[in-house]
Design an enzyme around this catalytic site. Structure first.
Site, PDB file in Angstrom:
ATOM      1  CE  LYS A  38      -7.320 -11.763 -55.905  1.00 36.79           C
ATOM      2  NZ  LYS A  38      -7.867 -12.101 -54.558  1.00 36.79           N
ATOM      3  NE  ARG A 113      -1.843 -18.155 -54.399  1.00 38.02           N
ATOM      4  CZ  ARG A 113      -3.124 -17.886 -54.191  1.00 38.02           C
ATOM      5  NH1 ARG A 113      -3.492 -17.183 -53.138  1.00 38.02           N
ATOM      6  NH2 ARG A 113      -4.046 -18.316 -55.026  1.00 38.02           N
ATOM      7  NE  ARG A 152     -19.072 -17.998 -51.421  1.00 37.32           N
ATOM      8  CZ  ARG A 152     -17.930 -17.834 -52.079  1.00 37.32           C
ATOM      9  NH1 ARG A 152     -17.867 -17.012 -53.098  1.00 37.32           N
ATOM     10  NH2 ARG A 152     -16.855 -18.493 -51.711  1.00 37.32           N
ATOM     11  NE  ARG A 184     -18.659 -23.300 -52.011  1.00 38.47           N
ATOM     12  CZ  ARG A 184     -19.040 -22.808 -53.190  1.00 38.47           C
ATOM     13  NH1 ARG A 184     -19.442 -23.599 -54.135  1.00 38.47           N
ATOM     14  NH2 ARG A 184     -18.989 -21.515 -53.428  1.00 38.47           N
ATOM     15  NE  ARG A 195      -9.580 -18.915 -48.945  1.00 34.82           N
ATOM     16  CZ  ARG A 195     -10.683 -18.604 -49.617  1.00 34.82           C
ATOM     17  NH1 ARG A 195     -11.870 -18.904 -49.132  1.00 34.82           N
ATOM     18  NH2 ARG A 195     -10.589 -17.994 -50.773  1.00 34.82           N
TER      19      ARG A 195
END
Ligand SMILES: [Zn+2]
Length: 245
Positions: A38, A113, A152, A184, A195
């Protein structure tokens, strides 16, 4: 409330100021799971259209920093470790939307949200005599989100790699400074799945909410960023033309 007594001037072809005759307001929401790209797409859309990007997290931080009434209120909740209530967040967003940089429209990212937030946004916009033009959903299946985010790797200097899409030349080492790459905590599969569950439970109901109102436009987020951008740009261009008629 000046918004309700003095409706906003519509900028149509009859506008006495011909320099703004072709500009019409586009009030957009960008929707999609984490990892859908996004932020990248919002950046590109701003290059194409005169719309202000309103990232909720930034707005909230800014309001707190500026010490506005709502900012101080938000800070009190944050300091206690509590969630900032919907009404306060909506107030911050509505304040941002009132700004001169949002006169020609805005692109909301990270808000609403929940359906409750969407309803309070509707009310706030009504008070300004404004309304949403469209909701742009960048759809990406959950497994693809996990692949993208869990792949990542970062070095301590913040250089970012991806084990599949952008691997370093030497495994586990940064190309630029040779430092060790690591994952991370936010990018661990377990965290991402959590999430995604929050998104599925709280945010995904917005898809039907806006679809029922005829505002939803879907985009296939598994395509390349360039393809997604092309589709978004075409849709926003069409919306703009429709607005001007
Ligand atoms: Zn590095």
């Amino acid at each position: 409330m000046p918004g309700s007594r003095f409706p906003r001037r519509r900028r149509d072809s009859a506008s006495p100021d011909s320099s703004i005759a072709l500009v019409s307001e586009l009030n957009l929401i960008l929707l999609g799971p984490p990892g859908a790209g996004k932020g990248t797409q919002a950046e590109r859309l701003q290059d194409d259209f005169p719309i202000a990007y309103v990232a909720t997290g930034d707005m909230l931080r800014q309001a707190v920093k500026d010490g506005t009434g709502l900012g101080r209120e938000a800070k009190a909740y944050m300091d206690r470790g509590d969630l900032v209530p919907d009404g306060v967040i909506t107030g911050v967003i509505i304040d941002a939307v009132k700004g001169s940089d949002c006169e020609d429209g805005f692109l909301l990212d990270g808000f609403p949200r929940t359906v409750a937030q969407a309803e309070s946004l509707d009310e706030g916009l009504q008070g300004l005599d404004r309304s949403l033009s469209a909701v742009l959903l960048i759809d990406v299946p959950e497994d693809e989100v996990v692949r993208r985010l869990s792949g990542r790797r970062v070095c301590p200097q913040g250089h970012v790699y991806h084990v599949e899409h952008n691997p370093p030349k030497v495994d586990g080492k940064c190309d630029i400074d040779g430092e060790r790459l690591s994952q991370r905590d936010d990018d661990r599969e377990e965290t991402i799945r959590k999430r995604l569950q929050v998104y599925r439970d709280q945010t995904a109901p917005l898809i039907d909410f806006y679809d029922d109102r005829g505002l939803l436009h879907r985009f296939d987020g598994t395509r390349t960023p360039q393809e997604v951008h092309d589709h978004l740009r075409a849709t926003v261009s069409t919306l703009r033309l429709e607005n001007q008629l």
